[in-house]
Design an enzyme around this catalytic site. Sequence first.
Site, PDB file in Angstrom:
ATOM      1  N   ARG A 260     -33.254 -18.583 -25.334  1.00 46.25           N
ATOM      2  CA  ARG A 260     -32.545 -17.352 -25.031  1.00 46.25           C
ATOM      3  C   ARG A 260     -33.600 -16.220 -24.723  1.00 46.25           C
ATOM      4  O   ARG A 260     -34.759 -16.121 -25.434  1.00 46.25           O
ATOM      5  CB  ARG A 260     -31.792 -16.679 -26.246  1.00 46.25           C
ATOM      6  CG  ARG A 260     -30.663 -17.826 -26.585  1.00 46.25           C
ATOM      7  CD  ARG A 260     -29.748 -17.445 -27.629  1.00 46.25           C
ATOM      8  NE  ARG A 260     -28.776 -18.659 -27.846  1.00 46.25           N
ATOM      9  CZ  ARG A 260     -27.669 -18.609 -28.910  1.00 46.25           C
ATOM     10  NH1 ARG A 260     -27.736 -17.491 -29.706  1.00 46.25           N
ATOM     11  NH2 ARG A 260     -27.026 -19.716 -28.965  1.00 46.25           N
ATOM     12  N   ARG A 275     -34.826 -13.960 -34.528  1.00 40.41           N
ATOM     13  CA  ARG A 275     -34.533 -13.947 -33.270  1.00 40.41           C
ATOM     14  C   ARG A 275     -35.545 -14.277 -32.300  1.00 40.41           C
ATOM     15  O   ARG A 275     -36.677 -13.592 -32.247  1.00 40.41           O
ATOM     16  CB  ARG A 275     -34.210 -12.283 -32.771  1.00 40.41           C
ATOM     17  CG  ARG A 275     -33.423 -12.096 -31.562  1.00 40.41           C
ATOM     18  CD  ARG A 275     -33.145 -10.758 -31.543  1.00 40.41           C
ATOM     19  NE  ARG A 275     -32.124 -10.145 -32.457  1.00 40.41           N
ATOM     20  CZ  ARG A 275     -30.823 -10.272 -32.437  1.00 40.41           C
ATOM     21  NH1 ARG A 275     -30.269 -10.851 -31.632  1.00 40.41           N
ATOM     22  NH2 ARG A 275     -30.267  -9.719 -33.664  1.00 40.41           N
ATOM     23  N   GLU A 349     -26.565 -13.651 -40.063  1.00 45.54           N
ATOM     24  CA  GLU A 349     -25.647 -14.586 -39.305  1.00 45.54           C
ATOM     25  C   GLU A 349     -26.280 -16.109 -39.159  1.00 45.54           C
ATOM     26  O   GLU A 349     -27.620 -16.142 -38.822  1.00 45.54           O
ATOM     27  CB  GLU A 349     -25.380 -13.992 -38.104  1.00 45.54           C
ATOM     28  CG  GLU A 349     -24.340 -14.975 -37.162  1.00 45.54           C
ATOM     29  CD  GLU A 349     -24.142 -14.556 -35.803  1.00 45.54           C
ATOM     30  OE1 GLU A 349     -24.102 -13.385 -35.765  1.00 45.54           O
ATOM     31  OE2 GLU A 349     -23.744 -15.176 -34.987  1.00 45.54           O
ATOM     32  N   SER A 352     -21.614 -19.367 -36.428  1.00 47.00           N
ATOM     33  CA  SER A 352     -20.590 -18.624 -35.598  1.00 47.00           C
ATOM     34  C   SER A 352     -19.629 -19.764 -34.913  1.00 47.00           C
ATOM     35  O   SER A 352     -19.978 -20.908 -34.400  1.00 47.00           O
ATOM     36  CB  SER A 352     -20.939 -18.084 -34.309  1.00 47.00           C
ATOM     37  OG  SER A 352     -20.192 -17.318 -33.787  1.00 47.00           O
ATOM     38  N   ARG A 391     -32.446 -19.951 -38.204  1.00 44.65           N
ATOM     39  CA  ARG A 391     -31.874 -19.224 -39.323  1.00 44.65           C
ATOM     40  C   ARG A 391     -31.817 -19.794 -40.430  1.00 44.65           C
ATOM     41  O   ARG A 391     -31.913 -19.247 -41.622  1.00 44.65           O
ATOM     42  CB  ARG A 391     -30.396 -18.771 -38.570  1.00 44.65           C
ATOM     43  CG  ARG A 391     -30.553 -17.803 -37.197  1.00 44.65           C
ATOM     44  CD  ARG A 391     -30.736 -16.496 -37.541  1.00 44.65           C
ATOM     45  NE  ARG A 391     -30.845 -15.702 -36.292  1.00 44.65           N
ATOM     46  CZ  ARG A 391     -29.959 -14.910 -35.704  1.00 44.65           C
ATOM     47  NH1 ARG A 391     -28.499 -14.948 -36.307  1.00 44.65           N
ATOM     48  NH2 ARG A 391     -30.243 -14.178 -34.802  1.00 44.65           N
TER      49      ARG A 391
END
Length: 423
Positions: A260, A275, A349, A352, A391
Amino acid sequence: MLDLNFICDNVEAVSANCRNRGVSVDLQAIAALRQKRNELITQGDSVRKEQKESAALIPKAKDPAEREGLIARGKDLREKVGSLDAELEAVEGQLREQQMRVPNMTHPDAPVGELESQSVIARTWGEIPKFDFKPLDHVQLAEKHDLIDFDGGARVAGSGFYFLKNEAVLLEMALVQFAIEKLRKEGFTLHSTPDLARQEVLIGTGYNPRGNETQIYSIANTDLSLVATAEITLGGLLRDSIIDFEKLPLKYAGVSHCFRTEAGAAGKASRGIYRVHQFTKVEIFGFTAPDVAASDAFHKEIVRIEEEIFQGLGLPYRVLDICTGDLGGPAYRKFDLECWMPGRGEYGEVTSASNCTDYQSRRLAIRTKMPDKKGNVFVHTLNGTAVAVSRALIAVLENYQQADGSILIPPALRKWVGQDKIG
RNA sequence: GGAGAGAUGGCAGAGCGGCUGAUUGCACCGGUCUUGAAAACCGGAGACGCCUCACGGCGUUCGGGGGUUCGAAUCCCCCUCUCUCCGCCA
């Protein structure tokens, strides 16, 4: 993508839905374009009909003059069809562009709200650890135990990349193993997927590889991009196909790297590996029968599995029912798991899970034949995170740190890591 | 990387300028027969779109995109993918 006729037949509902989701779409323009499109199709069809009839007369025409006349007429009609087609193509292009911007409809129980903070905490699990010392964050812990090389990552690939080292490598493998073992037990078909995909696949799954907001790395001089998640490859896996109804639901899982660009995310919780530009992830993907009861049930199953994974790791988390404003285009409903991260002093987070109903499958053309319905129907697709290594790693390192500076390995991972603690 | 062959309906597999939206087989649906089922026989049926309240009509569709032609599954070009052989290689 929503069905065009559905949009036009349910303008009220679609428009209310867009409002709830904070998306502005010109439904009037869509209706007008559809009108124009239909007219052009009708016109084109009738000219084509004439063309065919005229052409069919030629082999039978004995008289050379008559024959010449028909050929001349054919040429004329060919031009007419050409210009009508060109016009239609332009209109369809505009229409598609508008249509793609309309988000999926929303589950009636999803909380309505614009802000991230309006998502509802469905439940929480586990005890937030109480430290009688000042806990370190994962960056400090990694430094202390030589687990992550950020400078090396930056030297090689730039900021946002990193080398995992030593026990962090073992933990990465262990987290992946733990997740795929669980998924295999749950009856999922395991896949190790390509890390690249074609534009068509990206777009079909709802990711836009071009444009300035893109989160996607593209490979120069090809139509390939690095995937942001295995959702892309697993969704694309069955594109343009018809799945036997009896085989549904299809339970797929995939391991991949995720890339990403995080464009525009500078400064946002960017410390450490929260991130990053690349991480490893085990993804869950499902194809269900085209009805909300079926996909809803599967959705709950995905969340249940995610919860069991984090319970298995002994990490405290909460489940969020994501509010309308934060859903993203394809999702009909979404649940996130957030783990407690002591270094941040808040939940972050980690997974998801989305039910995309037929929003993705329509663009990907993934259908099934239902026993009681004629024709092909778009299946429902769902996706969820089993484990996103970066994460999850933060949560493990920070929650399992001890007063003496060591870090315990979660018991569930010890058989793969081969040791009980770090340091 | 080099040389060939191919891509047709859910699957298999014919066709190779107008009579082919496409022979045929399997699978599928309906019927006959049977106590029931199977077998056999008869019949139906691709997908998508547009028009129509409807009955129905029309158009598109033979891997994708261009081209030739009055007319293309059929001829030409490009792309993608598959297979066979050769080379290279973790």
